[in-house]
Design a protein around this motif. Structure first.
Motif, PDB file in Angstrom:
ATOM      1  N   THR A 121      -6.452  -4.439   0.163  1.00 52.09           N
ATOM      2  CA  THR A 121      -5.116  -5.026   0.098  1.00 52.09           C
ATOM      3  C   THR A 121      -4.950  -6.125   1.146  1.00 52.09           C
ATOM      4  O   THR A 121      -4.340  -7.168   0.883  1.00 52.09           O
ATOM      5  CB  THR A 121      -4.041  -3.938   0.302  1.00 52.09           C
ATOM      6  OG1 THR A 121      -4.206  -2.921  -0.686  1.00 52.09           O
ATOM      7  CG2 THR A 121      -2.641  -4.521   0.175  1.00 52.09           C
ATOM      8  N   SER A 132     -10.740   6.913   1.810  1.00 48.41           N
ATOM      9  CA  SER A 132     -10.370   6.187   0.589  1.00 48.41           C
ATOM     10  C   SER A 132      -9.110   5.355   0.801  1.00 48.41           C
ATOM     11  O   SER A 132      -8.975   4.252   0.248  1.00 48.41           O
ATOM     12  CB  SER A 132     -10.163   7.170  -0.565  1.00 48.41           C
ATOM     13  OG  SER A 132      -9.144   8.116  -0.249  1.00 48.41           O
ATOM     14  N   GLN A 133      -8.188   5.866   1.613  1.00 47.64           N
ATOM     15  CA  GLN A 133      -6.961   5.112   1.901  1.00 47.64           C
ATOM     16  C   GLN A 133      -7.262   3.889   2.761  1.00 47.64           C
ATOM     17  O   GLN A 133      -6.675   2.819   2.552  1.00 47.64           O
ATOM     18  CB  GLN A 133      -5.949   6.024   2.603  1.00 47.64           C
ATOM     19  CG  GLN A 133      -5.372   7.115   1.712  1.00 47.64           C
ATOM     20  CD  GLN A 133      -4.450   8.049   2.474  1.00 47.64           C
ATOM     21  OE1 GLN A 133      -4.765   8.478   3.591  1.00 47.64           O
ATOM     22  NE2 GLN A 133      -3.308   8.359   1.881  1.00 47.64           N
ATOM     23  N   THR A 177       0.815  -1.216   0.000  1.00 46.86           N
ATOM     24  CA  THR A 177       0.000   0.000   0.000  1.00 46.86           C
ATOM     25  C   THR A 177       0.855   1.275   0.000  1.00 46.86           C
ATOM     26  O   THR A 177       0.302   2.376  -0.055  1.00 46.86           O
ATOM     27  CB  THR A 177      -0.907   0.029   1.232  1.00 46.86           C
ATOM     28  OG1 THR A 177      -0.120  -0.150   2.419  1.00 46.86           O
ATOM     29  CG2 THR A 177      -1.951  -1.075   1.160  1.00 46.86           C
ATOM     30  N   TYR A 205      -8.801   1.271   0.533  1.00 45.00           N
ATOM     31  CA  TYR A 205      -7.754   0.637  -0.262  1.00 45.00           C
ATOM     32  C   TYR A 205      -6.943  -0.341   0.592  1.00 45.00           C
ATOM     33  O   TYR A 205      -6.602  -1.451   0.159  1.00 45.00           O
ATOM     34  CB  TYR A 205      -6.835   1.700  -0.860  1.00 45.00           C
ATOM     35  CG  TYR A 205      -5.658   1.158  -1.626  1.00 45.00           C
ATOM     36  CD1 TYR A 205      -5.831   0.333  -2.740  1.00 45.00           C
ATOM     37  CD2 TYR A 205      -4.346   1.462  -1.237  1.00 45.00           C
ATOM     38  CE1 TYR A 205      -4.751  -0.164  -3.448  1.00 45.00           C
ATOM     39  CE2 TYR A 205      -3.266   0.972  -1.928  1.00 45.00           C
ATOM     40  CZ  TYR A 205      -3.469   0.155  -3.038  1.00 45.00           C
ATOM     41  OH  TYR A 205      -2.383  -0.341  -3.730  1.00 45.00           O
TER      42      TYR A 205
END
Length: 286
Positions: free
Chosen positions: A219, A211-212, A197, A215
């Motif tokens: 992952t 949003s992170q 990441t 994500y």
């Protein structure tokens, strides 16, 4: 043992020992309480073996579940045929001579062979073992507090972000090792997830955008599933950064660094060039 290896073992044990009647259970005599609880399982059938995070669950037909976490070099071994018979002979000899025996030995009837041949499942080492009523399983403090498992929890993408945000001042490296945030991650997967990441090990949870975190959740699911596939095949996971200090990063060629990203005693392997998001000074700088 991390979550993917635990899942692979659960699938192996599920294939080998479920549906087979338990004929005998042998535990050391000094474990009197375990003897009483386990002997009640004799004559019943293991209906399934499953996992959540680093825990194995053995569900018996009479509404009892064994919980087992393999720590301190603990392991399960399943023997059939001549190997099982040889183990039984050694076990009897050890008993008569007063020698140390495995922590738990399950004697099962192998219903797949003609005549129902023998099978033994052996637990050695120093694992954590609990015996609970199946309907009270998730009331146990350690189990109730567990976070979602990326391999089995359908609501992972909802539950994980919520749990992660509860400690905004922690580093992400520390939060990912918290079994109440996500079940099954160990130090190896933590390092590989951070590298994938591009997060610095020192990034603070409170600084991450929604949003992170989304994500990150994707992952986590992807890498844990990949690691489980390698574990099922009996293959080593191909590390990108973990335990590769001094070797070049496969992405940029920068030398992999190992350092502490918090005060929890865990080392973190990472790439200084690739992992720049949220970088702060490390606890110990080389």
């Amino acid at each position: 043992m991390e979550g993917p290896q635990t899942r692979a073992l659960a699938e192996h044990l599920n294939d080998m020992i479920t549906g087979k009647p338990v004929q005998r259970i042998v535990v050391p005599e000094h474990r009197w309480q375990a003897n009483v609880l386990m002997l009640n399982c004799v004559g019943h059938v293991i209906q399934r073996v499953r996992s959540h995070g680093k825990w194995l669950f053995f569900d018996f037909s009479h509404g009892v579940t064994w919980l087992c976490q393999l720590i301190t070099k603990a392991k399960w071994t399943v023997l059939t045929g001549e190997a099982a018979a040889l183990h039984c002979a050694k076990e009897e000899a050890a008993e008569s001579e007063g020698k140390k025996r495995p922590l738990i030995t399950l004697h099962l009837r192998n219903t797949r062979t003609s005549g129902g041949g023998g099978m033994v499942a052996i637990l050695t080492g120093r694992p954590i073992v609990y015996i609970l009523p199946s309907d009270k399983l998730w009331s146990h403090p350690e189990i109730k507090a567990m976070g979602p498992d990326p391999l089995s929890t359908a609501t992972f993408h909802d539950d994980f972000p919520y749990r992660l945000r509860q400690s905004p001042h922690r580093t992400l490296a520390t939060a990912l090792l918290d079994q109440e945030v996500v079940a099954g991650l160990g130090n190896m997967l933590k390092c590989e997830i951070l590298h994938a990441t591009r997060f610095s090990p020192t990034v603070r949870v409170g600084s991450l955008l929604a949003s992170q975190i989304d994500y990150l959740a994707g992952t986590v699911v992807g890498l844990v599933a990949t690691a489980a596939t390698f574990a099922t095949k009996g293959q080593a996971y191909p590390h990108r950064v973990y335990d590769r200090a001094g070797l070049p990063c496969g992405t940029c060629g920068t030398e992999i660094t190992v350092d502490r990203s918090g005060q929890d005693g865990h080392l973190t392997w990472y790439c200084r060039t690739c992992q720049t998001i949220g970088r702060e000074p490390m606890l110990f700088n080389p």
